[in-house]
Design an enzyme around this catalytic site. Structure first.
Site, short mmCIF file in Angstrom:
data_model
loop_
_atom_site.label_atom_id
_atom_site.label_comp_id
_atom_site.label_asym_id
_atom_site.label_seq_id
_atom_site.Cartn_x
_atom_site.Cartn_y
_atom_site.Cartn_z
N CYS A 14 0.89 -1.30 -0.40
CA CYS A 14 0.27 0.33 0.21
C CYS A 14 0.83 1.80 0.21
O CYS A 14 0.01 2.52 0.04
CB CYS A 14 -1.07 -0.30 1.07
SG CYS A 14 -0.17 0.43 2.28
N LEU A 176 -22.83 9.49 -19.82
CA LEU A 176 -22.28 10.46 -19.22
C LEU A 176 -21.66 9.90 -18.72
O LEU A 176 -21.41 9.65 -17.44
CB LEU A 176 -23.51 11.10 -19.17
CG LEU A 176 -23.43 11.85 -20.31
CD1 LEU A 176 -24.54 11.82 -21.30
CD2 LEU A 176 -23.99 13.33 -19.80
N VAL A 267 -21.09 16.55 -9.29
CA VAL A 267 -22.37 17.09 -8.55
C VAL A 267 -23.58 15.67 -8.94
O VAL A 267 -24.37 15.05 -8.88
CB VAL A 267 -22.58 17.72 -8.59
CG1 VAL A 267 -24.17 18.91 -8.38
CG2 VAL A 267 -21.69 18.70 -7.05
N GLU A 722 -1.81 -19.19 4.71
CA GLU A 722 -0.68 -20.57 4.92
C GLU A 722 -1.65 -21.79 4.16
O GLU A 722 -0.28 -22.42 3.86
CB GLU A 722 -0.83 -20.33 6.16
CG GLU A 722 -0.29 -21.17 7.16
CD GLU A 722 -0.29 -21.69 8.73
OE1 GLU A 722 -0.05 -22.94 9.26
OE2 GLU A 722 -0.95 -20.75 8.86
N ARG A 800 -6.04 -24.51 19.58
CA ARG A 800 -4.98 -23.45 20.36
C ARG A 800 -6.54 -22.26 21.01
O ARG A 800 -5.73 -22.30 22.29
CB ARG A 800 -4.78 -22.36 19.29
CG ARG A 800 -4.07 -21.90 19.72
CD ARG A 800 -3.12 -20.69 18.03
NE ARG A 800 -1.50 -21.19 18.42
CZ ARG A 800 -0.93 -20.54 19.70
NH1 ARG A 800 -0.53 -20.23 20.31
NH2 ARG A 800 0.59 -21.87 19.03
N GLU A 1188 1.61 -12.30 16.94
CA GLU A 1188 0.47 -12.47 16.86
C GLU A 1188 -0.45 -12.13 18.46
O GLU A 1188 -1.60 -11.43 18.82
CB GLU A 1188 -0.04 -13.95 16.79
CG GLU A 1188 -0.14 -14.31 15.59
CD GLU A 1188 -0.34 -15.67 15.66
OE1 GLU A 1188 -0.77 -16.22 14.52
OE2 GLU A 1188 1.14 -16.57 15.83
#
Length: 1252
Positions: A14, A176, A267, A722, A800, A1188
């Site tokens: 980015c 347009l 507009v 992953e 986990r 993490e």
């Protein structure tokens, strides 16, 4: 340069966008921008890695914050050196003659420089402001254009209104275009086809902006950014009584899309698009604006804005007409106009509900009555809806509090929303219609009071309802100690790729140069949640332009069955599809667009089958993945509940929402055959090159030794690359192998989100017993996660979650059981935290429930139940080097929790409609893969005779700074500068059998493997080095080479002393734990559900950090990503809770509907500190993993929001516990803030719907 050195680039994907936004601001500003302008200019850019703070800090150097610093005599330090007003440091921005000038000289006499490249010391290296556009092109005379495109498309650019009208007469169906901000979306994502398009960007008659006697004349082609500037000037020049409408439109434009969109959108484009959620159309209607319309014969007619919108995307324009201009009338004395908008995200988001309201009051017989009123809502119907009955009722009424109840009842009639209305959230959106009017009523009342028209004004508590949100400039502080070890370890080094990333030179998969015979791939996807495939007709696709081939399950050379753990997936669905978005085939063509077009022409017939679309449906039907039941326990839960040990027992159910990874670089792979298909090579955006190697080898029937996968860097992963990335590589490889041609596949964002799965949603059911003095005695917990249509990593995620379900709390009697649900959604997968955050969020919910029952602060109850050094966890692992108490105590001191609570209580007592809340949340995150065999790593270190070192390891650089840390380890070990170490790429032919870059353990694993290799080389070099006659490492390397010393070594590392036995339910699954805690303070608008984070304070124990700058960047990035999960990012699926969405479809499949945090969502005060003096003996250089663990700390914002809601509910006498699901969107906040308005649409205990 500033962005790189301020650590503002992580994955880098980015970064060029932020650089160009800042560049555009600097080059288009006549004066240095303010800090507020800088933050505003970046609001249209998104970043998933950094948390934005370092980006803002980097660009602050360009801000002018205090005019006096630039106009008064420059200050000097003790040595007489000039002090730069931007940096506060010595600089040479002035010429030598200026330095010797007398004290009366000012900087205004010095030649003005704007930095084009930042240099902290040498001001002479600044160059003058260059033109943003080549002058020869600016001077070029514009010509009318006619361009012919593919498939007969024609593009015209007229220069006069006369030319435009002629074209309109020739092509009445022509589209347009001005900024292409709507048409571009329609053609790209909705497959809209427009044969003729006319650009009106150069028609001067449509660009007029004039101040006239009766109002403003606004040309239909005027850009929204131009309108903003124009309105600011008009407001400054005209009386306030005339410009109430201007103020309202200007305020609404502030939140209309982002700067980049406002710069091009017009507009007229916004009006004629007739979007039901347009922010401006309700205002045009409410203000009494008129639209001027011209036909091809130059006839002009005028229509009122309120009569212009006829139906969904239909307006009062005939085929031979165009919108010429908007006439906005001046407001009258005692006429008030107000705008309203509520969205999921404040900045750059479409409205859930918006409104424009106008009221004119006049005096009659000593009373002030409503003489004219207009109330218009958007987002509640196919067109902006006028509250006609309400308007009629209000006219002639005296403006007092007695009006509200009847007005509310009429508004309910005027603005009805059906139960399954598109967009859902019916109760919330309905309540907003009343909340907006309530705010408007108070606003008008207050304005009357200011003018002395009412005897009694608003009381102070009600003033909070009309306070406009203004965001101050955010600030951030970072605290750490630098424990240097060798030449590089411990130092806050800049990311090694940062300079390439900020200049846009860093290469990603799609930047890879392709050969002339390259093909592009597009997927053929299932459109049913569960169905049998009856037939596949590809005949039309084969006739498509550029078509090169289509491949289905029958074309797979090897095995069609794949999967990361068990092979329960198919490369291409052969008989039955089990989710929308499942891959059925792949089409290749000469271009990306041609491949997509051909794929869309493949026709598939289905026979639909029953689908399971939620965890609750799966539990009810017994739909679980095989062999995925897990249960751990300690003590005797049943006996504890039955005994008198527990003074109180509570039960509850927690729903935990999912989350999209939203990595900036989408899934992509470039694959090509080598040696006529004997080998296959690929470059992939993946966290697990070895999985790509395995999937492709399996699909093609090749040995692993003939398949190579390389990854240089990826633009974000977060777990989403992953396992789920490998199937796209396998699909593309089938086409490449069969055709013997290179194939590139790059997913569009919507396809990526539809097909790749997300963070698992969870359902938790708990029963908790505790004593009156606040000690937990027993916990019985059932958890379910939504695995989707294949197992993928869902069992490991569940495991986990089970391990982390106690968080940091000591529980003598505990039982946690869990199951993985099979549902007809795309397989959910790994995401930062890997189930840990879900388990801990459930834990924080039950401990907050407990605190409410005991009428004590949650922080007090938490601290009372903390685990400590030597605690044996319920699954058998002993806590060693536990720093939880130290972290907690440092955080309490840093945030001054007692004073913060007092300040919040004072604020809440003085404000009825805005409330603040605070919360502190701890975390303990286990570091290691829970699968023991994955805790291994290899590395290759090669020393060259010039003293430079090439390091190759199995980890992938995805922005987390892994390569930088590994290079620091190598540099310190070999005692050479960091600049002498280079890491090129990750490749399966250099380091085989590598585990995925995941579980936060990569620095530990690969750092130790590289250290092992370096130590081997050093041991070989030692006999020659001991001679002591080498001036540099290069000389030593050359001498070793001449002595035939091997300067290459393979390093290897395994994590020691870990393992877990699920049958016995005991073991040590983790190498160590990373501890942290966070404090958050938020402020909510109880009438709309809007919120902002005032403060976030984080303390973490990271041992002796290898690179504190990178680690702090990881903490901030994880926290803001966690903020999205906790309070903003909501996945909406076609399920029983969202019947307005097609079954199994993902509604939130792009940035238009799925909102991640932006620059303006970060905490106003963002503080991060690393605990000092706590080395970690279990990892390399006494460091700790960081990727993490900080993520969950953002739940402090969720619980701070809940604390603020509790204050609002207390105003209505509701003091009991209530659930607040994540994400805490405006809908959930508003509907939990029970008041007389919400009670008209929902019960006190209403719980908004959530896709789980």
């Amino acid at each position: 340069e500033r962005l790189a050195k301020a650590h503002g680039s992580q994955c880098g994907f980015c970064t060029p966008g932020f650089v160009m936004s800042m560049y555009a601001l600097l080059r288009s500003s006549k004066h240095p921008p303010t800090e507020e302008q800088i933050e505003d200019s970046l609001a249209g850019n998104l970043c998933r890695c950094t948390g934005y703070r370092p980006i803002i800090d980097a660009f602050r150097v360009f801000a002018k914050t205090d005019d006096s610093l630039y106009t008064a005599s420059p200050s000097e330090n003790a040595n007489g050196q000039a002090i730069c007003p931007s940096t506060g440091k010595p600089c040479s921005c002035r010429n030598e003659t200026d330095v010797n000038a007398n004290e009366s000289s000012t900087l205004s006499s010095v030649k003005v420089y704007l930095p084009c490249s930042y240099n902290e010391i040498d001001g002479n290296s600044y160059s003058e402001k260059e033109l943003i556009f080549p002058p020869e092109l600016q001077l070029r005379k514009f010509m009318p254009l006619k361009l012919n495109g593919f498939n007969g498309i024609r593009w015209y650019r007229p220069l006069k209104l006369e030319q435009l009208l002629y074209l309109r007469s020739c092509y009445p169906d022509a589209k347009l275009i001005i900024g292409n901000s709507e048409v571009g979306v329609e053609t790209k994502f909705k497959n809209a086809q427009y044969k003729v398009m006319i650009s009106v960007t150069h028609v001067p008659e449509l660009h007029t902006l004039k101040v006239e006697e009766h109002g403003l004349h606004i040309g239909s082609a005027v850009r929204l950014a131009q309108l903003q500037k124009f309105l600011k000037n008009v407001i400054a020049e005209r009386g306030s009584h005339e410009t109430s409408s201007c103020h309202a439109i200007l305020r609404q434009l502030k939140w209309f899309a982002g700067t980049q969109i406002r710069n091009v959108a017009s507009v007229g484009g916004n009006i004629c698009t007739a979007s039901p959620i347009s922010d401006l159309n309700p205002l045009w209607m409410a203000t009494g604006a008129n639209f001027q319309i011209i036909d091809v014969n130059n006839n002009v007619r005028t229509t009122a804005a309120k009569d212009f919108f006829l139906g969904y995307r239909k307006v009062d324009l005939k085929a031979d007409e165009i919108l010429l201009s908007v006439i906005l009338p001046w407001t009258r004395p005692y006429e008030y106009v107000k705008e309203f908008k509520q969205a999921h995200r404040r900045e750059d988001d479409i409205a859930l509900v918006n409104a424009g309201m106008r009221m004119h009051i006049t005096e009659a017989e000593g009373n002030w009555i409503v003489s004219d009123v207009s109330i218009v809502y958007g987002g509640v119907a196919v067109v902006p809806l006028t509250a006609a009955k309400t308007e009629k009722f209000l006219v002639g009424k005296k403006l007092d509090d007695g009006l509200l109840d009847e007005t509310f009842n009429l508004l309910k009639e005027d603005i009805p929303l059906a139960e399954n209305a598109p967009g859902g959230m019916v109760e919330f959106r309905s309540s907003l219609t009343l909340s907006f009017f309530f705010k408007f009523f108070l606003y008008v009342t207050h304005e009357m009071n200011i003018k002395g028209l009412r005897k009694v004004g608003l009381d102070a508590a009600n003033m909070s309802a009309i306070q406009s949100y203004t965001r101050p400039v955010s600030i951030g502080t970072q605290g750490y100690e630098s424990v240097g070890q060798g030449t590089a370890v411990g130092q806050p080094m800049v990311h090694m790729s940062a300079m390439l990333q900020v200049t846009g030179e860093a290469e990603y998969v799609d930047d890879t140069p392709t050969p002339p015979n390259n093909l592009h791939a597009a997927l053929v996807l299932s459109k049913k949640a569960h169905a049998r495939i009856l037939s596949i007709d590809d005949s039309v696709a084969k006739c498509s332009p550029g078509f090169a081939g289509v491949f289905l399950s029958k074309d797979v050379p090897g095995s069609n069955h794949i999967g990361p753990i068990i092979h329960d997936e198919e490369v291409f669905a052969s008989d039955v599809v089990t989710c929308v978005g499942q891959i059925i085939g792949i089409v290749v063509a000469d271009t990306h667009d041609n491949a997509k077009a051909a794929a869309n022409k493949v026709n598939i017939e289905y026979s639909e089958l029953p689908a399971i679309l939620s965890i609750s449906e799966a539990v009810k039907a017994g739909s679980f993945h095989p062999n995925t039941t897990r249960c751990l326990s300690n003590g005797d839960v049943e006996q504890c509940f039955a005994s008198n040990t527990c003074d109180k027992i509570i039960e509850g159910e927690i729903r935990v929402g999912g989350q999209e990874h939203f990595y900036m670089e989408p899934q992509c792979t470039f694959v090509w055959p080598v040696d006529s298909g004997n080998e296959i090579h690929m470059i992939s955006s993946t966290q697990a090159p070895q999985k790509h190697q395995k999937y492709v080898a399996n699909a093609l029937g090749l040995p692993l030794s003939k398949v190579v996968c390389k990854t240089k860097r990826i633009g974000g992963g977060f777990g989403g690359k992953e396992t789920r990335s490998a199937i796209f590589a396998a699909a593309a490889s089938v086409a490449s192998y069969c055709l013997r041609r290179p194939v590139k596949i790059v997913l569009d964002r919507d396809v990526d989100m539809i097909t790749t799965g997300q963070r698992h949603s969870f359902l938790g059911k708990y029963k908790l017993g505790f004593t009156n003095d606040g000690k937990i005695q027993a916990l019985d917990l059932e958890i379910y996660n939504n695995g989707g249509n294949s197992l993928d990593l869902s069992l490991a995620v569940l495991e986990r979650a089970v391990f982390h379900s106690e968080n940091v709390y000591a529980i003598p009697n505990i039982r946690v059981s869990g199951k993985v649900c099979f549902t007809n959604f795309p397989s959910n997968t790994a995401f930062r935290g890997f189930g840990g955050p879900q388990g801990m969020l459930i834990a924080e919910n039950w401990i907050h429930h407990m605190a409410t029952e005991l009428k004590r602060s949650p922080e007090e109850i938490k601290e009372l139940n903390f685990q400590s050094e030597g605690t044996e966890l319920y699954y058998g692992q002993l806590l060693k080097n536990c720093t939880m108490h130290s972290v907690w105590d440092e955080l309490k001191a840093s945030c001054n929790i007692l004073e913060a609570r007092k300040a919040v209580n004072v604020f809440n007592s003085e404000n009825r409609w805005r409330k603040r809340g605070i919360a502190m949340v701890p975390t303990k995150f286990g570091i290691s893969f829970t699968a023991k065999f994955m805790n291994q790593a290899g590395a290759l270190v090669q020393v060259y005779t010039d003293g430079t070192v090439l390091v190759t390891h199995g980890g992938v650089e995805m922005g987390q700074g892994l390569h930088t840390k590994i290079a620091q380890v190598a540099a310190s070990s070999l005692d050479i500068p960091l600049s002498c170490v280079f890491i090129s790429e990750t490749s399966t032919d250099k380091v085989p059998n590598a585990s995925p870059t995941a579980a936060s353990a990569s620095s530990d694993l690969y750092g130790a493997a590289v250290l092992d290799a370096c130590q081997q080389i050093k041991a070989r070099m030692e006999p020659i080095a001991s001679r002591g006659n080498h001036k540099s490492f290069a000389e030593l390397a050359q001498a070793c080479y001449m002595e035939r010393v091997d300067l290459s070594a393979h390093g290897f590392y395994i994590t020691p002393d870990i393992g877990f036995d699920w049958i016995a339910g005991k073991g040590s699954p983790f190498n160590y734990f990373t501890y942290g805690a966070a404090f958050a303070e938020v402020e909510i608008d109880t009438l709309t559900g809007d919120f902002h984070t005032r403060t976030a304070d984080i303390v973490m124990d990271l041992g002796y950090s290898i690179n504190p700058a990178i680690d702090i960047g990881q903490i901030e990035g994880a926290f803001i990503q966690g903020l999205g999960w906790a309070a903003m990012e909501e996945l909406k699926w076609g399920d029983d809770n969202h019947k307005w969405i097609r079954p199994g479809y993902l509604f939130t499949c792009g940035p238009g509907s799925y909102k991640i945090p932006s620059v303006n969502d970060i905490p106003l005060n963002f503080k991060v500190s690393l605990l000092k003096g706590v080395p970690n003996p279990r990892a390399i250089h006494s460091s700790k993993a960081v990727g993490e663990p900080p993520f969950f700390l953002a739940s402090a914002i969720l619980f701070a929001i809940k604390d603020a809601i509790a204050a609002a509910r207390a105003e209505e006498g509701h003091l009991d516990w209530f659930p607040l699901d994540n994400p805490a969107t405006p809908e959930r906040i508003r509907m939990a803030c029970v008041d007389s308005i919400t009670k008209k649409f929902a019960s006190v205990y209403y719980r908004p719907k959530l896709s789980v």
